[in-house]
Design a protein around this motif. Structure first.
Motif, PDB file in Angstrom:
ATOM      1  N   PRO A 102     -28.182  60.763  90.550  1.00  0.00           N
ATOM      2  CA  PRO A 102     -28.368  59.935  91.749  1.00  0.00           C
ATOM      3  C   PRO A 102     -29.325  58.829  91.316  1.00  0.00           C
ATOM      4  CG  PRO A 102     -29.559  62.178  91.535  1.00  0.00           C
ATOM      5  CD  PRO A 102     -28.628  62.137  90.434  1.00  0.00           C
ATOM      6  N   VAL A 103     -29.203  57.757  92.081  1.00  0.00           N
ATOM      7  CA  VAL A 103     -30.085  56.433  92.067  1.00  0.00           C
ATOM      8  C   VAL A 103     -31.227  56.642  92.934  1.00  0.00           C
ATOM      9  CG1 VAL A 103     -30.272  53.968  92.173  1.00  0.00           C
ATOM     10  CG2 VAL A 103     -27.923  55.348  91.419  1.00  0.00           C
ATOM     11  N   SER A 104     -32.535  56.823  92.362  1.00  0.00           N
ATOM     12  CA  SER A 104     -33.386  56.939  93.133  1.00  0.00           C
ATOM     13  C   SER A 104     -34.693  56.041  92.918  1.00  0.00           C
ATOM     14  CB  SER A 104     -34.052  58.396  92.905  1.00  0.00           C
ATOM     15  OG  SER A 104     -34.508  58.614  91.645  1.00  0.00           O
ATOM     16  N   CYS A 105     -34.570  54.772  92.141  1.00  0.00           N
ATOM     17  CA  CYS A 105     -35.427  54.009  91.513  1.00  0.00           C
ATOM     18  C   CYS A 105     -35.508  52.871  92.848  1.00  0.00           C
ATOM     19  CB  CYS A 105     -34.848  53.320  90.377  1.00  0.00           C
ATOM     20  SG  CYS A 105     -33.196  52.506  90.486  1.00  0.00           S
ATOM     21  N   SER A 106     -36.852  52.194  92.627  1.00  0.00           N
ATOM     22  CA  SER A 106     -37.262  51.276  93.755  1.00  0.00           C
ATOM     23  C   SER A 106     -36.898  49.863  93.121  1.00  0.00           C
ATOM     24  CB  SER A 106     -38.604  51.368  93.981  1.00  0.00           C
ATOM     25  OG  SER A 106     -39.402  51.376  92.955  1.00  0.00           O
ATOM     26  N   ALA A 107     -36.853  48.789  94.017  1.00  0.00           N
ATOM     27  CA  ALA A 107     -36.751  47.265  93.311  1.00  0.00           C
ATOM     28  C   ALA A 107     -38.086  47.162  92.422  1.00  0.00           C
ATOM     29  CB  ALA A 107     -36.853  46.434  94.567  1.00  0.00           C
ATOM     30  N   GLY A 108     -38.988  47.605  92.785  1.00  0.00           N
ATOM     31  CA  GLY A 108     -40.284  47.169  91.675  1.00  0.00           C
ATOM     32  C   GLY A 108     -40.079  47.851  90.578  1.00  0.00           C
ATOM     33  N   GLN A 109     -39.519  49.159  90.530  1.00  0.00           N
ATOM     34  CA  GLN A 109     -39.005  49.837  89.080  1.00  0.00           C
ATOM     35  C   GLN A 109     -38.000  49.148  88.319  1.00  0.00           C
ATOM     36  OE1 GLN A 109     -38.098  53.682  91.019  1.00  0.00           O
ATOM     37  NE2 GLN A 109     -40.098  54.548  89.943  1.00  0.00           N
ATOM     38  N   LEU A 189     -26.364  46.891  76.555  1.00  0.00           N
ATOM     39  CA  LEU A 189     -27.822  46.231  77.524  1.00  0.00           C
ATOM     40  C   LEU A 189     -27.818  47.059  78.868  1.00  0.00           C
ATOM     41  CD1 LEU A 189     -30.370  44.594  77.658  1.00  0.00           C
ATOM     42  CD2 LEU A 189     -29.158  42.743  78.413  1.00  0.00           C
ATOM     43  N   GLY A 190     -26.707  46.884  79.578  1.00  0.00           N
ATOM     44  CA  GLY A 190     -26.263  47.632  80.792  1.00  0.00           C
ATOM     45  C   GLY A 190     -26.773  48.936  80.681  1.00  0.00           C
ATOM     46  N   GLU A 191     -26.070  49.548  79.656  1.00  0.00           N
ATOM     47  CA  GLU A 191     -26.162  51.077  79.663  1.00  0.00           C
ATOM     48  C   GLU A 191     -27.611  51.526  79.542  1.00  0.00           C
ATOM     49  OE1 GLU A 191     -23.013  54.178  77.592  1.00  0.00           O
ATOM     50  OE2 GLU A 191     -24.351  52.925  76.186  1.00  0.00           O
ATOM     51  N   ASP A 192     -28.082  50.789  78.631  1.00  0.00           N
ATOM     52  CA  ASP A 192     -29.858  51.013  78.337  1.00  0.00           C
ATOM     53  C   ASP A 192     -30.459  50.836  79.572  1.00  0.00           C
ATOM     54  OD1 ASP A 192     -28.860  51.861  75.870  1.00  0.00           O
ATOM     55  OD2 ASP A 192     -29.589  49.810  74.832  1.00  0.00           O
ATOM     56  N   ILE A 193     -30.224  49.800  80.289  1.00  0.00           N
ATOM     57  CA  ILE A 193     -31.083  49.503  81.503  1.00  0.00           C
ATOM     58  C   ILE A 193     -30.850  50.601  82.483  1.00  0.00           C
ATOM     59  CG2 ILE A 193     -31.343  48.141  83.627  1.00  0.00           C
ATOM     60  CD1 ILE A 193     -30.689  45.715  81.770  1.00  0.00           C
ATOM     61  N   GLY A 194     -29.744  51.202  82.831  1.00  0.00           N
ATOM     62  CA  GLY A 194     -29.450  52.228  83.359  1.00  0.00           C
ATOM     63  C   GLY A 194     -30.136  53.559  83.047  1.00  0.00           C
ATOM     64  N   GLU A 195     -30.342  53.714  81.648  1.00  0.00           N
ATOM     65  CA  GLU A 195     -30.743  54.925  81.217  1.00  0.00           C
ATOM     66  C   GLU A 195     -32.531  54.881  81.608  1.00  0.00           C
ATOM     67  OE1 GLU A 195     -29.959  57.947  79.683  1.00  0.00           O
ATOM     68  OE2 GLU A 195     -28.085  57.227  80.724  1.00  0.00           O
ATOM     69  N   ALA A 196     -32.842  53.663  81.160  1.00  0.00           N
ATOM     70  CA  ALA A 196     -34.554  53.305  81.656  1.00  0.00           C
ATOM     71  C   ALA A 196     -34.727  53.618  83.006  1.00  0.00           C
ATOM     72  CB  ALA A 196     -34.710  52.118  81.086  1.00  0.00           C
ATOM     73  N   LEU A 197     -33.783  53.484  84.030  1.00  0.00           N
ATOM     74  CA  LEU A 197     -33.853  53.564  85.342  1.00  0.00           C
ATOM     75  C   LEU A 197     -33.741  55.090  85.561  1.00  0.00           C
ATOM     76  CD1 LEU A 197     -32.218  50.406  86.673  1.00  0.00           C
ATOM     77  CD2 LEU A 197     -34.627  51.049  86.717  1.00  0.00           C
ATOM     78  N   GLY A 198     -33.187  56.019  84.781  1.00  0.00           N
ATOM     79  CA  GLY A 198     -33.109  57.465  84.801  1.00  0.00           C
ATOM     80  C   GLY A 198     -32.069  57.852  85.407  1.00  0.00           C
ATOM     81  N   CYS A 199     -30.754  56.867  85.564  1.00  0.00           N
ATOM     82  CA  CYS A 199     -29.680  57.249  86.379  1.00  0.00           C
ATOM     83  C   CYS A 199     -28.346  56.957  85.581  1.00  0.00           C
ATOM     84  CB  CYS A 199     -29.558  56.406  87.988  1.00  0.00           C
ATOM     85  SG  CYS A 199     -29.649  54.567  87.515  1.00  0.00           S
ATOM     86  N   GLY A 200     -28.394  56.113  84.513  1.00  0.00           N
ATOM     87  CA  GLY A 200     -27.408  55.765  83.763  1.00  0.00           C
ATOM     88  C   GLY A 200     -26.781  54.611  84.530  1.00  0.00           C
ATOM     89  N   GLY A 201     -25.718  54.066  83.641  1.00  0.00           N
ATOM     90  CA  GLY A 201     -25.087  52.930  84.464  1.00  0.00           C
ATOM     91  C   GLY A 201     -23.934  52.396  83.397  1.00  0.00           C
ATOM     92  N   HIS A 202     -23.182  51.615  83.732  1.00  0.00           N
ATOM     93  CA  HIS A 202     -21.974  50.975  83.045  1.00  0.00           C
ATOM     94  C   HIS A 202     -21.599  49.820  83.753  1.00  0.00           C
ATOM     95  CE1 HIS A 202     -19.626  53.050  86.204  1.00  0.00           C
ATOM     96  NE2 HIS A 202     -18.552  51.798  85.840  1.00  0.00           N
ATOM     97  N   LEU A 203     -20.960  48.938  82.846  1.00  0.00           N
ATOM     98  CA  LEU A 203     -20.861  47.188  83.215  1.00  0.00           C
ATOM     99  C   LEU A 203     -19.459  47.489  84.232  1.00  0.00           C
ATOM    100  CD1 LEU A 203     -21.228  44.760  80.673  1.00  0.00           C
ATOM    101  CD2 LEU A 203     -22.706  45.801  82.031  1.00  0.00           C
ATOM    102  N   ILE A 204     -19.343  46.694  85.350  1.00  0.00           N
ATOM    103  CA  ILE A 204     -18.121  46.656  86.205  1.00  0.00           C
ATOM    104  C   ILE A 204     -17.655  45.016  86.185  1.00  0.00           C
ATOM    105  CG2 ILE A 204     -18.704  48.748  87.533  1.00  0.00           C
ATOM    106  CD1 ILE A 204     -19.546  46.946  89.637  1.00  0.00           C
ATOM    107  N   ALA A 205     -18.476  44.314  85.586  1.00  0.00           N
ATOM    108  CA  ALA A 205     -18.121  42.777  85.381  1.00  0.00           C
ATOM    109  C   ALA A 205     -18.859  42.119  84.439  1.00  0.00           C
ATOM    110  CB  ALA A 205     -18.158  42.393  87.050  1.00  0.00           C
ATOM    111  N   LEU A 206     -18.462  41.202  83.921  1.00  0.00           N
ATOM    112  CA  LEU A 206     -19.063  40.469  82.931  1.00  0.00           C
ATOM    113  C   LEU A 206     -18.164  39.104  82.835  1.00  0.00           C
ATOM    114  CD1 LEU A 206     -21.046  40.169  80.410  1.00  0.00           C
ATOM    115  CD2 LEU A 206     -19.197  41.357  78.944  1.00  0.00           C
ATOM    116  N   ARG A 207     -19.254  38.051  82.813  1.00  0.00           N
ATOM    117  CA  ARG A 207     -18.724  36.726  82.656  1.00  0.00           C
ATOM    118  C   ARG A 207     -19.633  35.989  81.830  1.00  0.00           C
ATOM    119  NH1 ARG A 207     -14.851  33.327  84.593  1.00  0.00           N
ATOM    120  NH2 ARG A 207     -15.659  31.114  85.553  1.00  0.00           N
ATOM    121  N   ARG A 208     -19.256  35.081  80.702  1.00  0.00           N
ATOM    122  CA  ARG A 208     -20.078  34.256  79.997  1.00  0.00           C
ATOM    123  C   ARG A 208     -19.993  32.999  80.705  1.00  0.00           C
ATOM    124  NH1 ARG A 208     -19.208  34.363  73.692  1.00  0.00           N
ATOM    125  NH2 ARG A 208     -17.251  33.003  74.113  1.00  0.00           N
TER     126      ARG A 208
END
Length: 324
Positions: A102-109, A189-208
């Motif tokens: 579940p995603v339970s973080c706030s915008a401030g977090q 980076l995206g995966e690590d940010i998700g872990e730091a927020l306590g919910c995990g994550g993965h990229l669904i779009a990437l554009r240089r």
């Protein structure tokens, strides 16, 4: 009956094409398509983009390939979307889901966590990457179901901008703009940010959207390139010296230019410089506007680096010459 393949008549082409790489193509596939459209003899790129990434990919043709390595060190800018609450085996949308939370973080977090990733950070390269270990790409090990030890790599995140966030609903996500050093894995980076927020994550779009001085606004798509006529395709190329951003310009007269092109050092009252772009005159114009190559200056000596060949220079001049 077997159809006969049309043989493409190759030709010398010199310059840099800023390609807006489409989704699903590897960098090499995109390069080969552009090379075919331009009928170019020689081509290369300045670093790769994943098939799942889109955006600006500088392609080098002819003499430009001699300087493509210089661009590998350029900073990159990406826009990416991180899907929160779901981890995948490859850290992107193609991989098998291995964890949901579940995603339970706030915008401030979110803002606080993003700040933690600014500056120099260590990243462990993902298994699904082209980095090689013992002569074999990591993704080859991953395809065989094998995980190998990887050493962390130090990279620098210059800027992370939160473009948008959605923390509720069926697909909570962050949209980010990241300015980073070479070698940064945005999937990691995206995966690590998700872990730091306590919910995990993965990229669904990437554009240089930028690499060094080149922005995606100046890039051309393969579809647009294919729709162009031959002259327009050649006109889409930037000159070879576009790769020499940040090089000090030194102009030589005809005599010194000839000797420099032969690899002979020249003496002058130039200050010491690590990166120099050297120009000389053409037979039709005494103004030194023709790129001869790169060099550095040490103790009043102009020391040649990567040089264009006389054939390269002649072909560039013929291409630039106005039609009679």
């Amino acid at each position: 009956m077997q159809r006969q393949r049309t043989r493409v008549q190759r030709r010398p082409v010199h310059g840099v094409l800023l390609l807006d790489k489409p989704l699903g193509l590897s960098s090499n596939q995109a390069l080969q398509k552009a090379k075919w459209l331009l009928r170019a003899e020689k081509a290369g790129h300045t670093g790769t983009l994943d098939p799942l990434a889109t955006g600006v990919l500088p392609l080098c043709f002819g003499a430009a390939t001699k300087f493509s390595q210089l661009h590998l060190d350029a900073d990159k800018t990406y826009e990416t979307t991180v899907r929160l609450g779901v981890r995948t085996r490859t850290a992107d949308a193609e991989g098998e889901v291995i964890d949901t939370r579940p995603v339970s973080c706030s915008a401030g977090q979110v803002v606080e966590v993003l700040d933690r990733f600014m500056g120099e950070i260590d990243q462990v390269p993902p298994m699904h990457s082209a980095l090689k270990k013992d002569g074999k790409a990591l993704y080859e090990y991953a395809r065989e179901g094998e995980t190998v030890a990887r050493e962390p790599r130090r990279v620098r995140i210059h800027e992370i901008e939160l473009l948008d966030l959605q923390l509720h609903g069926e697909a909570p996500q962050l949209r980010l703009r990241v300015v980073c050093s070479k070698g940064t894995y945005i999937r990691t980076l995206g995966e690590d940010i998700g872990e730091a927020l306590g919910c995990g994550g993965h990229l669904i779009a990437l554009r240089r959207v930028a690499t060094g001085p080149f922005g995606v606004a100046d890039a051309v798509t393969l579809d647009a390139l294919e729709a162009m006529g031959e002259a327009e395709r050649l006109g889409a190329l930037k000159p070879v010296e576009a790769l020499l951003e940040g090089h000090e310009r030194i102009a030589l007269d005809a005599e010194h230019a000839g000797r420099f092109l032969s690899g002979v050092r020249r003496r002058g009252d130039w200050p010491n410089r690590e990166r120099v772009a050297v120009f000389g005159p053409s037979p039709a114009d005494p103004t030194p506007t023709v790129l001869l190559g790169t060099a550095h200056v040490q103790g009043g000596e102009l020391i040649p680096g990567r040089l264009l060949s006389p054939t390269d220079i002649q072909q560039i001049l013929e291409t630039e010459a106005p039609a009679p």
